[in-house]
Design a protein around this motif. Structure first.
Motif, PDB file in Angstrom:
ATOM      1  N   THR A  29      16.703   6.658   1.284  1.00 49.17           N
ATOM      2  CA  THR A  29      17.418   7.184   0.112  1.00 49.17           C
ATOM      3  C   THR A  29      17.817   6.059  -0.827  1.00 49.17           C
ATOM      4  N   ALA A  30      18.329   4.968  -0.273  1.00 48.56           N
ATOM      5  CA  ALA A  30      18.717   3.829  -1.112  1.00 48.56           C
ATOM      6  C   ALA A  30      17.524   3.308  -1.907  1.00 48.56           C
ATOM      7  N   LYS A  31      16.392   3.164  -1.250  1.00 48.35           N
ATOM      8  CA  LYS A  31      15.195   2.664  -1.924  1.00 48.35           C
ATOM      9  C   LYS A  31      14.702   3.653  -2.980  1.00 48.35           C
ATOM     10  N   ALA A  32      14.693   4.950  -2.618  1.00 45.64           N
ATOM     11  CA  ALA A  32      14.198   5.959  -3.549  1.00 45.64           C
ATOM     12  C   ALA A  32      15.055   6.036  -4.804  1.00 45.64           C
ATOM     13  N   LEU A  33      16.368   5.909  -4.660  1.00 44.65           N
ATOM     14  CA  LEU A  33      17.252   5.947  -5.829  1.00 44.65           C
ATOM     15  C   LEU A  33      16.929   4.806  -6.790  1.00 44.65           C
ATOM     16  N   ALA A  34      16.693   3.624  -6.235  1.00 46.68           N
ATOM     17  CA  ALA A  34      16.339   2.488  -7.078  1.00 46.68           C
ATOM     18  C   ALA A  34      14.974   2.705  -7.738  1.00 46.68           C
ATOM     19  N   ASP A  35      14.027   3.214  -6.957  1.00 51.12           N
ATOM     20  CA  ASP A  35      12.689   3.455  -7.495  1.00 51.12           C
ATOM     21  C   ASP A  35      12.703   4.490  -8.614  1.00 51.12           C
ATOM     22  N   GLU A  36      13.679   5.404  -8.554  1.00 55.89           N
ATOM     23  CA  GLU A  36      13.785   6.459  -9.570  1.00 55.89           C
ATOM     24  C   GLU A  36      14.649   6.038 -10.754  1.00 55.89           C
ATOM     25  N   GLY A  37      15.013   4.754 -10.808  1.00 58.95           N
ATOM     26  CA  GLY A  37      15.795   4.252 -11.928  1.00 58.95           C
ATOM     27  C   GLY A  37      17.279   4.484 -11.828  1.00 58.95           C
ATOM     28  N   LEU A  38      17.763   4.780 -10.603  1.00 55.51           N
ATOM     29  CA  LEU A  38      19.186   5.048 -10.398  1.00 55.51           C
ATOM     30  C   LEU A  38      19.869   3.929  -9.629  1.00 55.51           C
ATOM     31  N   GLY A  39      19.291   2.752  -9.654  1.00 61.76           N
ATOM     32  CA  GLY A  39      19.850   1.638  -8.900  1.00 61.76           C
ATOM     33  C   GLY A  39      21.232   1.222  -9.335  1.00 61.76           C
ATOM     34  N   GLU A  40      21.573   1.414 -10.606  1.00 62.34           N
ATOM     35  CA  GLU A  40      22.896   1.019 -11.109  1.00 62.34           C
ATOM     36  C   GLU A  40      23.992   1.997 -10.708  1.00 62.34           C
ATOM     37  N   LEU A  41      23.612   3.205 -10.344  1.00 62.24           N
ATOM     38  CA  LEU A  41      24.587   4.220  -9.952  1.00 62.24           C
ATOM     39  C   LEU A  41      25.135   3.904  -8.567  1.00 62.24           C
ATOM     40  N   ALA A  42      26.459   3.861  -8.445  1.00 61.78           N
ATOM     41  CA  ALA A  42      27.096   3.669  -7.142  1.00 61.78           C
ATOM     42  C   ALA A  42      27.169   5.015  -6.438  1.00 61.78           C
ATOM     43  N   VAL A  43      26.658   5.078  -5.205  1.00 60.67           N
ATOM     44  CA  VAL A  43      26.586   6.324  -4.448  1.00 60.67           C
ATOM     45  C   VAL A  43      27.351   6.153  -3.138  1.00 60.67           C
ATOM     46  N   LEU A  44      28.402   6.933  -2.963  1.00 63.31           N
ATOM     47  CA  LEU A  44      29.160   6.960  -1.704  1.00 63.31           C
ATOM     48  C   LEU A  44      28.744   8.199  -0.931  1.00 63.31           C
ATOM     49  N   VAL A  45      28.256   8.001   0.292  1.00 66.52           N
ATOM     50  CA  VAL A  45      27.732   9.125   1.057  1.00 66.52           C
ATOM     51  C   VAL A  45      28.128   8.975   2.519  1.00 66.52           C
ATOM     52  N   GLY A  46      28.365  10.117   3.188  1.00 67.09           N
ATOM     53  CA  GLY A  46      28.732  10.092   4.596  1.00 67.09           C
ATOM     54  C   GLY A  46      27.521  10.187   5.500  1.00 67.09           C
ATOM     55  N   THR A  47      27.601   9.554   6.670  1.00 65.05           N
ATOM     56  CA  THR A  47      26.517   9.590   7.649  1.00 65.05           C
ATOM     57  C   THR A  47      27.082   9.204   9.013  1.00 65.05           C
ATOM     58  N   VAL A  48      26.213   9.176  10.022  1.00 62.32           N
ATOM     59  CA  VAL A  48      26.620   8.663  11.325  1.00 62.32           C
ATOM     60  C   VAL A  48      26.261   7.187  11.381  1.00 62.32           C
ATOM     61  N   GLY A  49      27.199   6.372  11.821  1.00 63.17           N
ATOM     62  CA  GLY A  49      26.960   4.945  11.956  1.00 63.17           C
ATOM     63  C   GLY A  49      26.947   4.540  13.414  1.00 63.17           C
ATOM     64  N   GLU A  50      27.083   3.257  13.636  1.00 62.96           N
ATOM     65  CA  GLU A  50      27.061   2.729  14.996  1.00 62.96           C
ATOM     66  C   GLU A  50      27.925   1.480  15.051  1.00 62.96           C
ATOM     67  N   ARG A  51      28.641   1.342  16.161  1.00 55.37           N
ATOM     68  CA  ARG A  51      29.527   0.191  16.312  1.00 55.37           C
ATOM     69  C   ARG A  51      29.460  -0.299  17.752  1.00 55.37           C
ATOM     70  N   GLU A  52      29.369  -1.606  17.905  1.00 56.62           N
ATOM     71  CA  GLU A  52      29.374  -2.190  19.241  1.00 56.62           C
ATOM     72  C   GLU A  52      30.792  -2.203  19.797  1.00 56.62           C
ATOM     73  N   THR A  53      30.936  -1.698  21.004  1.00 58.77           N
ATOM     74  CA  THR A  53      32.228  -1.693  21.683  1.00 58.77           C
ATOM     75  C   THR A  53      32.046  -2.299  23.069  1.00 58.77           C
ATOM     76  N   SER A  54      33.123  -2.394  23.803  1.00 57.87           N
ATOM     77  CA  SER A  54      33.034  -2.928  25.167  1.00 57.87           C
ATOM     78  C   SER A  54      32.210  -2.033  26.078  1.00 57.87           C
ATOM     79  N   HIS A  55      31.965  -0.787  25.625  1.00 59.84           N
ATOM     80  CA  HIS A  55      31.154   0.161  26.399  1.00 59.84           C
ATOM     81  C   HIS A  55      29.750   0.300  25.805  1.00 59.84           C
ATOM     82  N   GLY A  56      29.365  -0.653  24.954  1.00 62.24           N
ATOM     83  CA  GLY A  56      28.045  -0.586  24.342  1.00 62.24           C
ATOM     84  C   GLY A  56      28.100   0.040  22.957  1.00 62.24           C
ATOM     85  N   ALA A  57      26.945   0.370  22.403  1.00 64.49           N
ATOM     86  CA  ALA A  57      26.875   0.953  21.062  1.00 64.49           C
ATOM     87  C   ALA A  57      27.446   2.368  21.077  1.00 64.49           C
ATOM     88  N   ARG A  58      28.385   2.624  20.157  1.00 61.42           N
ATOM     89  CA  ARG A  58      29.000   3.944  20.036  1.00 61.42           C
ATOM     90  C   ARG A  58      28.815   4.454  18.619  1.00 61.42           C
TER      91      ARG A  58
END
Length: 541
Positions: free
Chosen positions: A72-101
């Protein structure tokens, strides 16, 4: 003075459809850019849909979401929307003492790349939420710079709890909140009041962007808004529709009037049913039309959700069915433009009775269950989704034959609507039609006649239940507010009524566990909200 323009994109997503959700982000980002926005904000977990529940625990799912985000990030730039700031929700990942969560994450996309990430701090673990079990919490605040202005970024529950990231945000021009806040009656005012308190706290407007659409038994109503530090709403978006609300810092924005309470509930149910049908690949529904109020309202809701031509209404008269019930069912079908069919149940019931000795309540239940079998046969043959017209009062007291036409199927639109509200919603829908110069969808006699299952001569619901206005009042206290027998008697309810209702509710838990999904519209719905053991000997003293 710098006055960036912010677009609040309240969109309808589908859990697991990372490609489709990402395509929606690109489409709505284009609309935001065309509207002159410097920043477009999407709801919580947009890329993945929400809530993703245990999908979050699958590394393959997290990889798929990340790939869609990067594309999505690449496509927005390719479509000429690279200057637009886009805040979007998703699932991420974080390293913890129990591994990636997994984490519940907000991401800033700009210039074709992911510039910043923020992990939700406060993970709700009450009501319909179980995020604390699924996600790892974040620790760091996030402030982004867009068009010369500073924006704090948080996610949903982060503003509901005191402390945390809100207290770490200073000297910002606005606080942006990504939300997946499910609908329930009366929640809108709670949200706006809270946002106004946070706006005063951070000394900047709060930009609240909410998800819209149906997802299983949850409904998201949108209703995005901007709350000012002076306790006013600076801009508001409509409920239950996708919408792009554009607001310029320092200026008043568009306003929409609030919905009537009955209209709000009605539209929530329509949204929930429409989402369930569409997102699960159905195009049509079928249900039994008895001529009564529950099936009439359910059919009207279905017609509003997916079009009357996609509703198959089946009248299944027995020897006890009244002429007016059959006439009302046919009249309703004509009013909403449904595919109307008649399938008498007597030959099938007779076949059972020739093979077994069936009398009394067993014979009544047999009639009801034959109707359920007919609907499932039509569903299997033609691919319709069977919807159940049972209401919350019946579900609470177990006043329904399990596996019958009132409780069988894949979705129950009125599951969280008590009988008293059923009548109110029917009145609202008919009055709404009159106001628009349309034919009311529900026959008046379906609203006014005494409710009856018509499984024996002269039967009415009040043979077995207290009057519905009294019943619903007791149920509200016992179920919604968890009051015990002592508290109910202190309210002045008749002991005989209290004992009867509590006995019915406590004994019906096993039935409720087998009931179809239905949209949550009150503060406490059966299912996600109220979890009691089926096997229990506790009885109110």
């Amino acid at each position: 003075m710098v006055r960036p323009r912010i677009a609040l994109a309240q969109i309808d997503t589908c859990v697991g459809d990372v490609e489709g959700n990402a395509a929606a982000v690109r489409s709505w980002a284009r609309k935001a850019a065309d509207a002159g926005a410097d920043l477009v904000v999407f709801p919580e977990m947009t890329i993945t849909g929400y809530p993703i529940e245990d999908l979050a625990l699958r590394a393959s799912f997290r990889r798929g979401a990340e790939a869609a985000l990067q594309a999505t990030a690449k496509a927005l730039a390719d479509e000429g929307l690279g200057e637009l700031a886009v805040l979007v929700g998703t699932v991420g990942e974080r390293e913890t003492s129990h591994g990636a969560r997994p984490t519940n994450q907000a991401v800033l996309i700009r210039h074709g790349v992911v510039e910043a990430r923020y992990n939700k701090h406060h993970l709700p673990n009450y009501g319909v939420f179980d995020e604390f079990r699924i996600f790892a919490s974040g620790e760091d605040p996030l402030v982004i710079d867009v068009a010369g202005a500073r924006f704090g970024v948080v996610i949903c529950e982060d503003i509901w709890q005191d402390g945390g990231p809100v207290t770490q945000v200073h000297d910002v021009d606005a606080l942006v909140v990504l939300n997946g806040s499910p609908f329930e009656e009366g929640k809108g005012h709670v949200r706006t009041d809270l946002a106004m308190r946070r706006a005063r706290q951070v000394r900047a407007p709060v930009v609240y962007v909410n998800l819209v659409g149906g997802q299983d038994d949850l409904v998201f109503d949108g209703g995005s808004f901007v709350a000012g530090t002076d306790g006013t709403l600076l801009a508001t978006a409509p409920q239950f529709v996708e919408h792009l609300l554009v607001w310029e810092i320092g200026e008043p924005g568009p306003q929409v009037p609030p919905l009537d309470p009955d209209e709000e509930i009605y539209r929530a149910i329509v949204t929930g049913l429409a989402g369930y049908v569409r997102k699960n690949g159905f195009r049509s529904v079928t249900l039994g039309l008895s001529g009564g109020i529950d099936s009439a309202l359910t059919a009207a809701i279905a017609a509003d959700a997916i079009g009357g031509e996609n509703v198959v209404g089946v009248s299944m008269p027995s020897q006890h069915s009244s002429g007016h019930s059959k006439d009302d069912a046919e009249d309703l079908a004509k009013r909403i433009g449904a595919d109307y069919r008649v399938q008498a149940i007597k030959p099938m019931v007779d076949a059972f009775e020739q093979q077994m000795d069936i009398q009394g309540v067993t014979a009544e239940n047999l009639q009801a269950r034959v109707r359920g079998v007919i609907l499932m046969a039509i569903s299997n043959r033609e691919g319709h989704l069977v919807i159940a017209p049972g209401n919350k009062s019946e579900l609470a007291t177990g006043y329904a034959t399990i596996y019958d036409a009132g409780s069988i199927g894949g979705f129950a639109p009125l599951k969280d609507v008590d009988k008293s509200r059923v009548w109110a919603l029917a009145r609202w829908r008919n009055n709404h039609a009159v106001d628009r110069g349309e034919v009311p969808p529900i026959p008046e006699s379906s609203i006014t006649k005494p409710p009856s299952a018509e499984l024996r001569p002269g039967q009415v619901d009040q043979d077995s239940l207290p009057p519905y206005d009294l019943l619903d009042e007791v149920l509200d206290a016992y179920v919604e507010h968890a009051e015990g027998r002592t508290e109910l008697l202190a309210r002045g309810f008749d002991p005989a009524v209290v004992d009867r209702v509590l006995q019915l509710v406590d004994r019906a838990e096993w039935k409720r566990r087998q009931y179809p999904l239905g949209p949550k519209v009150t503060a406490l719905a059966f299912g996600r909200d109220r979890r009691l053991p089926v096997t229990s000997r506790w009885r109110e003293p």
